[in-house]
Every structure is written in structure tokens, then in C-alpha cells.
Write a protein that holds these residues in place. Structure first.
Motif, PDB file in Angstrom:
ATOM      1  N   HIS A  69      47.077  41.407  36.238  1.00 30.33           N
ATOM      2  CA  HIS A  69      46.615  42.205  37.409  1.00 30.33           C
ATOM      3  C   HIS A  69      45.732  41.161  38.453  1.00 30.33           C
ATOM      4  O   HIS A  69      45.295  41.586  39.216  1.00 30.33           O
ATOM      5  CB  HIS A  69      45.890  43.267  37.164  1.00 30.33           C
ATOM      6  CG  HIS A  69      46.808  44.284  36.144  1.00 30.33           C
ATOM      7  ND1 HIS A  69      47.865  44.760  37.035  1.00 30.33           N
ATOM      8  CD2 HIS A  69      46.427  45.029  35.074  1.00 30.33           C
ATOM      9  CE1 HIS A  69      48.631  45.839  35.785  1.00 30.33           C
ATOM     10  NE2 HIS A  69      47.561  45.712  34.725  1.00 30.33           N
ATOM     11  N   LYS A  98      45.729  42.883  31.026  1.00 26.09           N
ATOM     12  CA  LYS A  98      44.961  42.527  31.913  1.00 26.09           C
ATOM     13  C   LYS A  98      45.064  41.361  32.892  1.00 26.09           C
ATOM     14  O   LYS A  98      45.108  41.758  34.189  1.00 26.09           O
ATOM     15  CB  LYS A  98      43.531  42.066  31.261  1.00 26.09           C
ATOM     16  CG  LYS A  98      42.371  41.755  32.093  1.00 26.09           C
ATOM     17  CD  LYS A  98      41.784  43.100  32.775  1.00 26.09           C
ATOM     18  CE  LYS A  98      40.526  42.797  33.644  1.00 26.09           C
ATOM     19  NZ  LYS A  98      40.130  43.748  34.356  1.00 26.09           N
ATOM     20  N   SER A 105      54.654  52.641  36.238  1.00 27.17           N
ATOM     21  CA  SER A 105      54.871  51.943  37.495  1.00 27.17           C
ATOM     22  C   SER A 105      56.309  51.361  37.755  1.00 27.17           C
ATOM     23  O   SER A 105      56.888  51.209  38.763  1.00 27.17           O
ATOM     24  CB  SER A 105      53.759  50.616  37.278  1.00 27.17           C
ATOM     25  OG  SER A 105      54.206  49.768  36.039  1.00 27.17           O
ATOM     26  N   ASP A 157      47.627  42.553  45.556  1.00 22.82           N
ATOM     27  CA  ASP A 157      46.687  42.728  46.664  1.00 22.82           C
ATOM     28  C   ASP A 157      46.090  41.432  46.821  1.00 22.82           C
ATOM     29  O   ASP A 157      45.064  41.196  47.960  1.00 22.82           O
ATOM     30  CB  ASP A 157      45.427  43.840  46.025  1.00 22.82           C
ATOM     31  CG  ASP A 157      45.926  45.146  45.966  1.00 22.82           C
ATOM     32  OD1 ASP A 157      47.002  45.390  46.555  1.00 22.82           O
ATOM     33  OD2 ASP A 157      45.382  45.947  44.888  1.00 22.82           O
ATOM     34  N   LYS A 203      53.534  48.668  46.968  1.00 19.48           N
ATOM     35  CA  LYS A 203      53.161  47.778  45.834  1.00 19.48           C
ATOM     36  C   LYS A 203      53.202  48.420  44.607  1.00 19.48           C
ATOM     37  O   LYS A 203      53.018  49.624  44.350  1.00 19.48           O
ATOM     38  CB  LYS A 203      51.679  47.069  46.033  1.00 19.48           C
ATOM     39  CG  LYS A 203      51.789  46.278  47.385  1.00 19.48           C
ATOM     40  CD  LYS A 203      50.193  45.869  47.537  1.00 19.48           C
ATOM     41  CE  LYS A 203      50.197  45.049  48.774  1.00 19.48           C
ATOM     42  NZ  LYS A 203      48.824  44.323  49.029  1.00 19.48           N
ATOM     43  N   THR A 204      53.946  47.583  43.708  1.00 18.35           N
ATOM     44  CA  THR A 204      54.085  48.177  42.250  1.00 18.35           C
ATOM     45  C   THR A 204      53.349  47.331  41.257  1.00 18.35           C
ATOM     46  O   THR A 204      53.541  47.534  40.170  1.00 18.35           O
ATOM     47  CB  THR A 204      55.613  47.848  41.853  1.00 18.35           C
ATOM     48  OG1 THR A 204      56.065  46.637  41.939  1.00 18.35           O
ATOM     49  CG2 THR A 204      56.304  49.024  42.671  1.00 18.35           C
ATOM     50  N   ARG A 205      52.565  46.116  41.677  1.00 18.01           N
ATOM     51  CA  ARG A 205      51.699  45.336  40.971  1.00 18.01           C
ATOM     52  C   ARG A 205      50.346  45.197  41.633  1.00 18.01           C
ATOM     53  O   ARG A 205      50.340  44.627  42.576  1.00 18.01           O
ATOM     54  CB  ARG A 205      52.565  44.044  40.694  1.00 18.01           C
ATOM     55  CG  ARG A 205      51.802  43.161  39.562  1.00 18.01           C
ATOM     56  CD  ARG A 205      52.579  41.736  39.892  1.00 18.01           C
ATOM     57  NE  ARG A 205      53.890  41.910  39.552  1.00 18.01           N
ATOM     58  CZ  ARG A 205      54.467  41.748  38.194  1.00 18.01           C
ATOM     59  NH1 ARG A 205      53.308  41.689  37.186  1.00 18.01           N
ATOM     60  NH2 ARG A 205      55.687  41.632  37.852  1.00 18.01           N
ATOM     61  N   ARG A 206      49.156  45.357  40.791  1.00 20.84           N
ATOM     62  CA  ARG A 206      47.990  45.234  41.412  1.00 20.84           C
ATOM     63  C   ARG A 206      47.759  43.807  41.923  1.00 20.84           C
ATOM     64  O   ARG A 206      46.811  43.874  42.891  1.00 20.84           O
ATOM     65  CB  ARG A 206      46.966  45.754  40.333  1.00 20.84           C
ATOM     66  CG  ARG A 206      46.821  47.236  40.291  1.00 20.84           C
ATOM     67  CD  ARG A 206      45.589  47.755  39.436  1.00 20.84           C
ATOM     68  NE  ARG A 206      46.062  47.735  38.123  1.00 20.84           N
ATOM     69  CZ  ARG A 206      45.059  47.769  36.996  1.00 20.84           C
ATOM     70  NH1 ARG A 206      43.844  47.715  37.438  1.00 20.84           N
ATOM     71  NH2 ARG A 206      45.460  47.743  35.829  1.00 20.84           N
ATOM     72  N   SER A 207      48.032  42.788  41.121  1.00 25.66           N
ATOM     73  CA  SER A 207      47.710  41.364  41.725  1.00 25.66           C
ATOM     74  C   SER A 207      48.427  41.102  43.095  1.00 25.66           C
ATOM     75  O   SER A 207      48.025  40.239  43.435  1.00 25.66           O
ATOM     76  CB  SER A 207      48.281  40.434  40.555  1.00 25.66           C
ATOM     77  OG  SER A 207      49.765  40.517  40.680  1.00 25.66           O
ATOM     78  N   ASP A 209      54.240  49.706  31.216  1.00 27.76           N
ATOM     79  CA  ASP A 209      54.314  49.789  32.356  1.00 27.76           C
ATOM     80  C   ASP A 209      55.461  50.619  32.869  1.00 27.76           C
ATOM     81  O   ASP A 209      55.990  50.760  33.884  1.00 27.76           O
ATOM     82  CB  ASP A 209      54.952  48.401  33.114  1.00 27.76           C
ATOM     83  CG  ASP A 209      53.836  47.462  33.272  1.00 27.76           C
ATOM     84  OD1 ASP A 209      52.594  47.697  33.182  1.00 27.76           O
ATOM     85  OD2 ASP A 209      54.101  46.277  33.360  1.00 27.76           O
TER      86      ASP A 209
END
Length: 294
Positions: free
Chosen positions: A134, A131, A63, A200, A194-198, A60
Motif C-alpha cells: 500500500h 502493509k 478488493s 494514490d 482504484k483497486t490498490r491504495r498505493s 484481498d
């Protein structure tokens, strides 16, 4: 030296205290043999956890550099090189494997069960790092399962049977902390992005509802734990009244989260919030009185 402690995230080792849950709730905290086994399990879990944190920070780096706080981490800031981090990771894994092998002499009865828990924790967190972190909801569930594995490891290390309510309580309590952290990240994302895809898969309203449900489950599970026949038989029936401290701590946590937006990092509240610190001390003291001064 400080940069290496930050790389290992030593302050996060407080989470591994869940290894002592079986010992504490069984009333065997003064049993030096079982205490030694719990400490041994705590050390192994701490080394493995630090190894996982290094992998996470390594993957990371880019990010983290965009995050207002995470950019100060040793790898993201560049104070520790990638090659040095890899060397520390290998060292931690080597020490962990060595201690696990030595563990057969400390808790031979459940050695393979304990080893399986350690392996499951490590590979589950690798999957989380690359994985599953996210994927919304699954990410916080993995975090909560990690705490359950800590409790199970403590049970297998000492040979102490763990109450089903205690396991469920651990899961929902960890879920509260994980959801609270996601909510804090959502609040931060409104300013810095946002710094983390999850993220969303979350919004503040959903996080508030999920947090409220999880906090309710914590209180219910703790209440059922204190009222369960085995606990009532083992301790004094007035152990039920310790639920007062749990309710206050939950309310204080909700206040910090919903009112002050201060819980992006769940461990910080334990280190900084005096109200929760005092409540924890009082809860531990009250519970010990039920165990050792019936």
C-alpha cells in the motif's frame, strides 16, 4: 483441478526461472548436478510463492471482487472456500519446510544462506501483503527485491558466484515489470476506479518517467555486464552484441505498455507476445553460442 492451479497461480512460476540465472550465465547449464540443485531450488521457491499468493488473495477478497479481472480469482469468485484455501496454504508451507530441510543434503555448503534467503522472501512478501503493497515506490521495490532473492537463492544452491552487474540487472529489470504493472492498473483505474491504495502515490506521467529510467538502466546494466572483465574472459568478446536483443525486447515492452496499454500483468506479455518470445529465444541461442561454441 483448474481452480486449484489458479489458486496457486502456477502461471506465475515463470518468475522463479530467475533461480537458474547463475547456472545459465556461468556456462554450467549442462552440469547435471548443478542443474538438479537449481531445479530443487526452483520447486521450493514455487511452493513458497504459491503460499504467499494464497495469503494475498485471502486478504484481498473484497478488493479483488471490485476488479474487472481479479474478481475471477478462485477466492474472490467463491469457487474455492476460505477454509480450503487455508488448508492448501498449510500443505504448501509443510512441503516447503520439508524440502528446505532436505536441501541440506543437496547444497550443504550454503544451506543456511539458502534457507535465510527463502525465509527472507517469505516474510518480506507477508509484510508486502499486509502493509508494504500500500506504500508507493516501496511496493515496486519489494517486488524487484523478490527477483534478486531468487537469483541469490540460485547462486547459493549451486555455489556459483553471481556478478554484481547481474544482480543489479535483475533488480532494474524486475522494477520495469513492476512499474509497468502499476501503470496498467492506473489506466484500468480510470475506468473502474482504484483497486490498490498505493496507486494514490502514482500517476501515469510519473509511471512513464520511472519506466523510461528503469528501461535505460536495464540496457546500461546489461551492457556493463557483457563488458565486465570476468564475462569477457569467460565468454567470447562478441557476447557484447547480444545487447541488440535486449534493446529490441525493451522497446517492444515499452510499445506494449505506452502505446497499447497491455501490460497490467507482466507475465501475460511473455505468454502472448510473439515478438518478445522470438527475441528471448534468439537471445538465449546467441548467448549459448558464446558459452558453448567459443
Amino acid at each position: 483441478m483448474t481452480k486449484y492451479l489458479k489458486l496457486l497461480r502456477v502461471e506465475q512460476w515463470i518468475k522463479n526461472l530467475f533461480v537458474f540465472v547463475p547456472l545459465f550465465f556461468s556456462g554450467n547449464i549442462t552440469n547435471l548436478d548443478l542443474l538438479g540443485k537449481s531445479i530443487f531450488a526452483f520447486v521450493i521457491f514455487s511452493l513458497i510463492a504459491s503460499a504467499v499468493y494464497i495469503v494475498n488473495d485471502y486478504s484481498d477478497i473484497e478488493s479483488d471482487r471490485k476488479h474487472p479481472l481479479k474478481r475471477r480469482r478462485p477466492l474472490a469468485s467463491g469457487v474455492i472456500s476460505k477454509s480450503t484455501a487455508v488448508a492448501v496454504f498449510v500443505l504448501l508451507i509443510g512441503l516447503s519446510i520439508t524440502l528446505v530441510i532436505l536441501g541440506q543434503y543437496f547444497f550443504s555448503q550454503n544451506f543456511w544462506k539458502f534457507t535465510t534467503i527463502i525465509g527472507l522472501y517469505f516474510f518480506m512478501n507477508l509484510a508486502y501483503t499486509f502493509k508494504l503493497k500500500h506504500v508507493a515506490i516501496i511496493d515496486v521495490s519489494i517486488i524487484a527485491l523478490g527477483f534478486v532473492l531468487r537469483v541469490l537463492a540460485g547462486g547459493y544452491a549451486t555455489g556459483i558466484e553471481i556478478s554484481q552487474w547481474a544482480i543489479l540487472l535483475t533488480f532494474v529489470l524486475a522494477l520495469v515489470l513492476a512499474i509497468g504493472k502499476r501503470r496498467g492498473e492506473l489506466i484500468n483505474a480510470q475506468v473502474s476506479g482504484k483497486t490498490r491504495r498505493s496507486l494514490d502515490g502514482y500517476n501515469v506521467q510519473f509511471a512513464d518517467i520511472a519506466l523510461s529510467i528503469s528501461c535505460t538502466l536495464v540496457i546500461v546494466c546489461y551492457l556493463m555486464f557483457t563488458l565486465s572483465p570476468e564475462v569477457q574472459a569467460k565468454f567470447h568478446p562478441r557476447v557484447f552484441f547480444t545487447v541488440i536483443f535486449v534493446v529490441f525486447a525493451i522497446l517492444r515492452y515499452l510499445q506494449q505498455t505506452l502505446v497499447y496499454n497491455r501490460t497490467e500483468s507482466p507475465t501475460k506479455i511473455i505468454y502472448r507476445d510473439k515478438y518478445i518470445q522470438v527475441t528471448l529465444v534468439l537471445w538465449i541461442a546467441a548467448f549459448l553460442l558464446q558459452i558453448y561454441f567459443k
